[in-house]
Motif scaffolding. Sequence first.
Motif, PDB file in Angstrom:
ATOM      1  N   TYR A 140     -87.524 -40.484   5.308  1.00 44.71           N
ATOM      2  CA  TYR A 140     -88.134 -40.221   3.529  1.00 44.71           C
ATOM      3  C   TYR A 140     -86.191 -39.895   2.971  1.00 44.71           C
ATOM      4  CZ  TYR A 140     -86.682 -35.614   2.766  1.00 44.71           C
ATOM      5  OH  TYR A 140     -86.187 -34.187   2.642  1.00 44.71           O
ATOM      6  N   PHE A 141     -85.872 -41.066   1.855  1.00 38.86           N
ATOM      7  CA  PHE A 141     -84.837 -41.506   0.766  1.00 38.86           C
ATOM      8  C   PHE A 141     -85.222 -40.543  -0.445  1.00 38.86           C
ATOM      9  CE2 PHE A 141     -84.765 -44.498   3.688  1.00 38.86           C
ATOM     10  CZ  PHE A 141     -83.478 -44.528   4.561  1.00 38.86           C
ATOM     11  N   GLN A 142     -84.967 -39.862  -1.495  1.00 37.64           N
ATOM     12  CA  GLN A 142     -85.088 -38.968  -2.556  1.00 37.64           C
ATOM     13  C   GLN A 142     -84.136 -39.101  -3.366  1.00 37.64           C
ATOM     14  OE1 GLN A 142     -85.791 -34.591  -2.116  1.00 37.64           O
ATOM     15  NE2 GLN A 142     -87.110 -34.725  -3.975  1.00 37.64           N
ATOM     16  N   VAL A 143     -84.617 -39.610  -4.602  1.00 34.80           N
ATOM     17  CA  VAL A 143     -83.214 -40.180  -5.988  1.00 34.80           C
ATOM     18  C   VAL A 143     -84.059 -39.138  -7.729  1.00 34.80           C
ATOM     19  CG1 VAL A 143     -84.090 -42.185  -6.037  1.00 34.80           C
ATOM     20  CG2 VAL A 143     -82.497 -41.613  -6.741  1.00 34.80           C
ATOM     21  N   GLY A 144     -83.327 -38.799  -8.026  1.00 35.80           N
ATOM     22  CA  GLY A 144     -83.708 -38.215  -8.644  1.00 35.80           C
ATOM     23  C   GLY A 144     -83.072 -37.279 -10.263  1.00 35.80           C
ATOM     24  N   GLY A 145     -83.826 -36.960 -10.560  1.00 31.92           N
ATOM     25  CA  GLY A 145     -82.957 -35.472 -11.356  1.00 31.92           C
ATOM     26  C   GLY A 145     -83.586 -33.726 -10.770  1.00 31.92           C
ATOM     27  N   SER A 146     -82.876 -32.986 -11.777  1.00 26.36           N
ATOM     28  CA  SER A 146     -84.172 -31.261 -11.702  1.00 26.36           C
ATOM     29  C   SER A 146     -83.617 -31.488 -12.837  1.00 26.36           C
ATOM     30  CB  SER A 146     -83.438 -30.849 -10.764  1.00 26.36           C
ATOM     31  OG  SER A 146     -81.883 -30.590 -10.292  1.00 26.36           O
ATOM     32  N   ALA A 147     -83.867 -30.592 -13.605  1.00 29.74           N
ATOM     33  CA  ALA A 147     -84.402 -29.637 -14.687  1.00 29.74           C
ATOM     34  C   ALA A 147     -83.836 -28.272 -14.395  1.00 29.74           C
ATOM     35  CB  ALA A 147     -85.749 -29.862 -15.658  1.00 29.74           C
ATOM     36  N   ASN A 148     -83.015 -27.454 -15.263  1.00 30.91           N
ATOM     37  CA  ASN A 148     -82.637 -25.962 -14.392  1.00 30.91           C
ATOM     38  C   ASN A 148     -82.674 -25.101 -15.483  1.00 30.91           C
ATOM     39  OD1 ASN A 148     -82.471 -27.310 -11.724  1.00 30.91           O
ATOM     40  ND2 ASN A 148     -80.134 -27.693 -12.446  1.00 30.91           N
ATOM     41  N   VAL A 149     -82.932 -23.664 -15.648  1.00 30.14           N
ATOM     42  CA  VAL A 149     -82.640 -22.872 -16.686  1.00 30.14           C
ATOM     43  C   VAL A 149     -82.396 -21.596 -15.618  1.00 30.14           C
ATOM     44  CG1 VAL A 149     -83.597 -21.299 -18.132  1.00 30.14           C
ATOM     45  CG2 VAL A 149     -84.696 -23.715 -17.715  1.00 30.14           C
ATOM     46  N   ALA A 150     -80.570 -21.090 -15.612  1.00 28.59           N
ATOM     47  CA  ALA A 150     -80.041 -19.599 -15.544  1.00 28.59           C
ATOM     48  C   ALA A 150     -80.542 -18.345 -16.481  1.00 28.59           C
ATOM     49  CB  ALA A 150     -78.266 -19.577 -15.791  1.00 28.59           C
ATOM     50  N   ILE A 151     -81.740 -17.311 -14.615  1.00 30.26           N
ATOM     51  CA  ILE A 151     -82.401 -16.297 -15.205  1.00 30.26           C
ATOM     52  C   ILE A 151     -81.503 -15.258 -14.726  1.00 30.26           C
ATOM     53  CG2 ILE A 151     -84.109 -17.560 -14.714  1.00 30.26           C
ATOM     54  CD1 ILE A 151     -84.354 -17.159 -11.936  1.00 30.26           C
ATOM     55  N   ALA A 152     -79.777 -15.810 -14.529  1.00 33.10           N
ATOM     56  CA  ALA A 152     -79.026 -14.382 -13.498  1.00 33.10           C
ATOM     57  C   ALA A 152     -77.817 -14.708 -13.022  1.00 33.10           C
ATOM     58  CB  ALA A 152     -79.689 -13.608 -12.300  1.00 33.10           C
ATOM     59  N   SER A 153     -77.228 -13.658 -13.820  1.00 32.92           N
ATOM     60  CA  SER A 153     -75.271 -14.071 -13.043  1.00 32.92           C
ATOM     61  C   SER A 153     -74.723 -13.160 -13.045  1.00 32.92           C
ATOM     62  CB  SER A 153     -74.754 -15.159 -14.056  1.00 32.92           C
ATOM     63  OG  SER A 153     -73.101 -15.153 -13.954  1.00 32.92           O
ATOM     64  N   LYS A 154     -73.631 -13.196 -11.513  1.00 34.29           N
ATOM     65  CA  LYS A 154     -72.467 -11.925 -11.676  1.00 34.29           C
ATOM     66  C   LYS A 154     -71.583 -12.985 -11.480  1.00 34.29           C
ATOM     67  CE  LYS A 154     -75.811  -8.979  -8.366  1.00 34.29           C
ATOM     68  NZ  LYS A 154     -76.027  -8.086  -7.030  1.00 34.29           N
ATOM     69  N   ILE A 155     -70.138 -12.054 -11.709  1.00 32.53           N
ATOM     70  CA  ILE A 155     -68.528 -12.488 -11.874  1.00 32.53           C
ATOM     71  C   ILE A 155     -68.246 -11.717 -10.974  1.00 32.53           C
ATOM     72  CG2 ILE A 155     -66.629 -12.588 -12.863  1.00 32.53           C
ATOM     73  CD1 ILE A 155     -68.364 -13.904 -15.328  1.00 32.53           C
ATOM     74  N   ASN A 156     -67.368 -11.847  -9.594  1.00 29.54           N
ATOM     75  CA  ASN A 156     -66.610 -10.806  -8.930  1.00 29.54           C
ATOM     76  C   ASN A 156     -67.984  -9.591  -8.813  1.00 29.54           C
ATOM     77  OD1 ASN A 156     -64.349 -12.432  -9.049  1.00 29.54           O
ATOM     78  ND2 ASN A 156     -63.599 -10.859 -11.432  1.00 29.54           N
ATOM     79  N   GLY A 157     -69.402 -10.201  -8.568  1.00 26.46           N
ATOM     80  CA  GLY A 157     -69.917  -9.317  -7.968  1.00 26.46           C
ATOM     81  C   GLY A 157     -71.061  -7.960  -9.128  1.00 26.46           C
ATOM     82  N   ASN A 158     -70.487  -8.196 -10.248  1.00 25.70           N
ATOM     83  CA  ASN A 158     -71.314  -7.520 -11.151  1.00 25.70           C
ATOM     84  C   ASN A 158     -72.210  -8.410 -12.247  1.00 25.70           C
ATOM     85  OD1 ASN A 158     -69.915  -5.037 -10.359  1.00 25.70           O
ATOM     86  ND2 ASN A 158     -68.028  -6.163 -10.664  1.00 25.70           N
ATOM     87  N   LYS A 159     -72.973  -7.563 -12.851  1.00 27.57           N
ATOM     88  CA  LYS A 159     -73.401  -7.996 -14.121  1.00 27.57           C
ATOM     89  C   LYS A 159     -72.569  -7.673 -15.089  1.00 27.57           C
ATOM     90  CE  LYS A 159     -78.224  -7.794 -11.755  1.00 27.57           C
ATOM     91  NZ  LYS A 159     -79.369  -6.920 -12.386  1.00 27.57           N
ATOM     92  N   PHE A 160     -71.932  -7.599 -15.675  1.00 26.92           N
ATOM     93  CA  PHE A 160     -70.953  -7.419 -16.604  1.00 26.92           C
ATOM     94  C   PHE A 160     -69.654  -7.751 -16.068  1.00 26.92           C
ATOM     95  CE2 PHE A 160     -74.869  -4.948 -17.524  1.00 26.92           C
ATOM     96  CZ  PHE A 160     -74.754  -5.251 -19.056  1.00 26.92           C
ATOM     97  N   TYR A 161     -68.585  -8.166 -17.011  1.00 26.06           N
ATOM     98  CA  TYR A 161     -67.292  -8.215 -16.804  1.00 26.06           C
ATOM     99  C   TYR A 161     -66.701  -7.793 -17.642  1.00 26.06           C
ATOM    100  CZ  TYR A 161     -63.313 -11.364 -15.708  1.00 26.06           C
ATOM    101  OH  TYR A 161     -62.401 -12.081 -15.641  1.00 26.06           O
ATOM    102  N   ASN A 162     -65.755  -7.625 -17.326  1.00 31.30           N
ATOM    103  CA  ASN A 162     -64.027  -6.679 -18.387  1.00 31.30           C
ATOM    104  C   ASN A 162     -63.126  -7.853 -18.056  1.00 31.30           C
ATOM    105  OD1 ASN A 162     -62.858  -5.166 -19.812  1.00 31.30           O
ATOM    106  ND2 ASN A 162     -63.002  -3.690 -18.509  1.00 31.30           N
ATOM    107  N   ASP A 163     -63.052  -8.785 -19.100  1.00 28.53           N
ATOM    108  CA  ASP A 163     -61.622  -9.607 -19.109  1.00 28.53           C
ATOM    109  C   ASP A 163     -60.285  -8.702 -18.884  1.00 28.53           C
ATOM    110  OD1 ASP A 163     -59.601 -11.127 -19.276  1.00 28.53           O
ATOM    111  OD2 ASP A 163     -61.236 -12.902 -20.385  1.00 28.53           O
ATOM    112  N   PRO A 164     -59.261  -9.077 -17.853  1.00 28.74           N
ATOM    113  CA  PRO A 164     -58.337  -8.184 -18.478  1.00 28.74           C
ATOM    114  C   PRO A 164     -57.336  -8.557 -18.891  1.00 28.74           C
ATOM    115  CG  PRO A 164     -58.463  -9.421 -16.311  1.00 28.74           C
ATOM    116  CD  PRO A 164     -59.301  -9.227 -16.329  1.00 28.74           C
ATOM    117  N   ALA A 165     -57.470  -9.739 -19.818  1.00 28.14           N
ATOM    118  CA  ALA A 165     -56.453 -10.244 -20.839  1.00 28.14           C
ATOM    119  C   ALA A 165     -56.931 -10.214 -22.041  1.00 28.14           C
ATOM    120  CB  ALA A 165     -56.651 -11.942 -20.411  1.00 28.14           C
ATOM    121  N   THR A 166     -58.167  -9.365 -22.718  1.00 30.54           N
ATOM    122  CA  THR A 166     -58.911  -8.610 -23.967  1.00 30.54           C
ATOM    123  C   THR A 166     -59.159  -7.353 -23.903  1.00 30.54           C
ATOM    124  OG1 THR A 166     -61.578  -9.133 -23.103  1.00 30.54           O
ATOM    125  CG2 THR A 166     -59.407 -11.018 -23.750  1.00 30.54           C
ATOM    126  N   SER A 167     -59.197  -6.971 -24.955  1.00 30.32           N
ATOM    127  CA  SER A 167     -59.442  -5.727 -24.925  1.00 30.32           C
ATOM    128  C   SER A 167     -60.658  -5.272 -25.510  1.00 30.32           C
ATOM    129  CB  SER A 167     -58.226  -4.964 -26.288  1.00 30.32           C
ATOM    130  OG  SER A 167     -58.117  -5.733 -27.477  1.00 30.32           O
TER     131      SER A 167
END
Length: 241
Positions: A140-167
Motif C-alpha cells: 500500500y501507498f498512503q498520502v494525505g495529512g493529519s490534524a493534531n492537537v498538543a495535549i502535553a509538553s516538557k522542556i528539559n524533562g520538566n512541565k515547567f521551564y525557568n528561562d535563565p536569561a530572564t527573571s
Amino acid sequence: MSADGYFPVNSIMKKTLFTLLLVGASASVASAQVEIGLKVSPSITYLRTESRSEQNFQNDKSKLSIGGGLIVDYFFGENYAFSTGFLLAGKGGTISYRDVASDTNTDLVTRTQKIGLQYLEVPVTVKLYTNDVATDTKIYFQVGGSANVAIASKINGNKFYNDPATSEGETKALKHFIFPDAALLLGAGVEYQVGQSTKLLAGISYHRGLVNLDRYFDKTRGFDGVTIKNNEIALDLGIKF
C-alpha cells in the motif's frame, strides 16, 4: 404536463438525475467495506528550525518517541481506501540557539532545550493498494495529512521551564507552543491477510509538520523570525480486524 400540452423536460431530467444519484450512493454504501484496527508506531522525531543569524536556531538532536491508537480504513473501491483514526503521538527533539548571558546581558552563550510534545492526531489520508504481490500480500501507498492537537509538553524533562536569561520565573512548558498542528503524511507498507478478516501491516511513514509551533520566543522573548516545526519518521506496525 404544462399548459401547452408538453411535459416539463427540465423537471423530468432533474428527477431522473436525482434518482440515479441516490441509487449510486446506495450501491456505494452497500459495497463499502470498513476495516478497524490498532497500530503502534515507534519513531524518530526532530524539530526543523529557522531564525535570524544572531539567534542561530539549530536542530541539535533527534528524539526517540512512540505513538499508537485506533486506525480505520473505509474502502470505496477494491484497491482504494480513505484512512483515518485516532492516535496518540510523541514528537519533539533538542534545539540550540544563541542568547544573552544572564550575568552580563551582553555576552552571547549557546543554550539548548530538549523539547517533548504529545499530540492527539487524526490522519486524513488515502491508501492505494496493489493487487496481490504474493499470496494474501498487498503493498500500500498512503498520502494525505493529519490534524493534531498538543495535549502535553516538557522542556528539559520538566512541565515547567525557568528561562535563565530572564527573571520572570517558571512558565508552563505547554504554553511555549501553539496547540494545533498539521502535517503532510506520506507512507508505504505491506499488508498480509492471516484470516478471513484479520490483517497484519508493517510500513514506514514520514510526517512533515506545516505549522510554526513557537509561541514563546516570539511573544515573550521578542525574537523575530523564529520558526520551529515538527518532523517524524515512523515505523508503523498494526493489526486490522
